[in-house]
Design an enzyme around this catalytic site. Sequence first.
Site, mmCIF file in Angstrom:
data_model
loop_
_atom_site.group_PDB
_atom_site.id
_atom_site.type_symbol
_atom_site.label_atom_id
_atom_site.label_comp_id
_atom_site.label_asym_id
_atom_site.label_seq_id
_atom_site.Cartn_x
_atom_site.Cartn_y
_atom_site.Cartn_z
ATOM 1 C CB SER A 151 -0.858 -0.011 1.269
ATOM 2 O OG SER A 151 -1.494 1.240 1.462
ATOM 3 C CE1 TYR B 114 -5.117 -1.634 4.251
ATOM 4 C CE2 TYR B 114 -3.805 0.346 3.899
ATOM 5 C CZ TYR B 114 -4.465 -0.759 3.390
ATOM 6 O OH TYR B 114 -4.462 -1.008 2.032
HETATM 7 P P1 NAD Z 1 -11.742 -5.082 -1.422
HETATM 8 O O1 NAD Z 1 -12.297 -4.789 -0.086
HETATM 9 O O2 NAD Z 1 -12.559 -4.820 -2.642
HETATM 10 O O3 NAD Z 1 -11.162 -6.564 -1.479
HETATM 11 C C1 NAD Z 1 -10.544 -7.190 -0.388
HETATM 12 C C2 NAD Z 1 -10.508 -8.681 -0.637
HETATM 13 O O4 NAD Z 1 -10.058 -9.342 0.555
HETATM 14 C C3 NAD Z 1 -11.899 -9.234 -0.961
HETATM 15 O O5 NAD Z 1 -11.790 -10.222 -1.940
HETATM 16 C C4 NAD Z 1 -12.314 -9.843 0.358
HETATM 17 O O6 NAD Z 1 -13.254 -10.882 0.207
HETATM 18 C C5 NAD Z 1 -10.982 -10.375 0.880
HETATM 19 N N1 NAD Z 1 -11.056 -10.627 2.306
HETATM 20 C C6 NAD Z 1 -11.307 -9.739 3.302
HETATM 21 N N2 NAD Z 1 -11.347 -10.374 4.493
HETATM 22 C C7 NAD Z 1 -11.127 -11.692 4.232
HETATM 23 C C8 NAD Z 1 -11.039 -12.852 5.056
HETATM 24 N N3 NAD Z 1 -11.204 -12.802 6.384
HETATM 25 N N4 NAD Z 1 -10.787 -14.046 4.478
HETATM 26 C C9 NAD Z 1 -10.634 -14.125 3.131
HETATM 27 N N5 NAD Z 1 -10.681 -13.060 2.296
HETATM 28 C C10 NAD Z 1 -10.937 -11.861 2.852
HETATM 29 O O7 NAD Z 1 -10.423 -4.228 -1.491
HETATM 30 P P2 NAD Z 1 -9.335 -3.976 -2.643
HETATM 31 O O8 NAD Z 1 -9.206 -2.525 -2.754
HETATM 32 O O9 NAD Z 1 -9.552 -4.796 -3.854
HETATM 33 O O10 NAD Z 1 -8.048 -4.494 -1.833
HETATM 34 C C11 NAD Z 1 -7.239 -5.578 -2.208
HETATM 35 C C12 NAD Z 1 -5.893 -5.407 -1.562
HETATM 36 O O11 NAD Z 1 -5.284 -4.215 -2.044
HETATM 37 C C13 NAD Z 1 -5.964 -5.259 -0.040
HETATM 38 O O12 NAD Z 1 -4.860 -5.939 0.546
HETATM 39 C C14 NAD Z 1 -5.831 -3.752 0.155
HETATM 40 O O13 NAD Z 1 -5.299 -3.431 1.418
HETATM 41 C C15 NAD Z 1 -4.878 -3.407 -0.971
HETATM 42 N N6 NAD Z 1 -4.905 -2.005 -1.363
HETATM 43 C C16 NAD Z 1 -6.011 -1.417 -1.910
HETATM 44 C C17 NAD Z 1 -5.951 -0.082 -2.278
HETATM 45 C C18 NAD Z 1 -7.111 0.639 -2.893
HETATM 46 O O14 NAD Z 1 -7.011 1.837 -3.138
HETATM 47 N N7 NAD Z 1 -8.221 -0.005 -3.194
HETATM 48 C C19 NAD Z 1 -4.790 0.651 -2.096
HETATM 49 C C20 NAD Z 1 -3.679 0.026 -1.536
HETATM 50 C C21 NAD Z 1 -3.745 -1.307 -1.178
#
Ligand code: NAD
Length: 253
Positions: free
Chosen positions: A145, A158
């Site tokens: 991130s 986080y």
């Molecule tokens: P999202 O919330 O759309 O997806 C998160 C995923 O994690 C989902 O598939 C969810 O089902 C899964 N998940 C959550 N808890 C779980 C559990 N207990 N067991 C199994 N699966 C679980 O979010 P996203 O934005 O697609 O995030 C994906 C990754 O990218 C994450 O690690 C997030 O921290 C990281 N990220 C996202 C952003 C952003 O701007 N969206 C930025 C930096 C990092």
Amino acid sequence: MMLDSFHLKDKVAIVTGCNTGLGQAMAIGLAEAGCKVVGVNRTPAIETAEQMHAGGHSFIDYRADLLKQDDIPGIIQQTIDAFGRIDILVNNAGIIRREDALDFSEQNWDDVMNINSKTAFFMSQAVAKQFIEQGHGGKIINIASMLSFQGGIRVSSYTASKSALMGITRAMANEWAKFNINVNAIAPGYMETNNTTALREDEDRNAAILERIPAQRWGLPRDIAGPCVFLASDAANYINGYTIAVDGGWLAR
Ligand code: NAD
């Protein structure tokens, strides 16, 4: 010939949290590059499965709760039973909890640390043992991130978890490079997913974020797929322990 080194024909990839968002885009990207994909999801990955089947790709949707580590041996075994091997692991599943640092609860600390860094480490350890047994190395890609680099506000656990993830990406790379295992990370910037709906709906925050992004737009899940395929491929064989920002220039400011 050059493009052959990016190809992932018949490779087997595990992608955690691919029922939506970035995980879904990376799972589909890996499949389009030739992978058979095992998704690990707490709830059924219906939309991802539909898109995989429409594209003629092999996809298995394994059910697990990654807040704890008990399901890890089952994930490995299920993948071997289905496809006979593992070549790529993408530790994508992650959560965020927002609370002032002064009031931050132990539950919000433990849950986020558990899934974002502890599970990612023990999934990597289990897959690395399998890579070593198979004898051909493999690729591990952690989804870090901007808060692997910055402090953030109201997201203490986080920031801690994603900073830890960048650190263990380096630590694992150091120990496992000799086995031809590449451990790297992708640090997404501000991406349009469920994770950021609240931020995008807050007019002031949305404007402030857009004003700071040189590319002048939020990232799309698809923007992460290419870097993921690259890090999973032979084209990235000499990249070890590095975290690539995919952020429209956010960190360059
Ligand atoms: P999202 O919330 O759309 O997806 C998160 C995923 O994690 C989902 O598939 C969810 O089902 C899964 N998940 C959550 N808890 C779980 C559990 N207990 N067991 C199994 N699966 C679980 O979010 P996203 O934005 O697609 O995030 C994906 C990754 O990218 C994450 O690690 C997030 O921290 C990281 N990220 C996202 C952003 C952003 O701007 N969206 C930025 C930096 C990092």
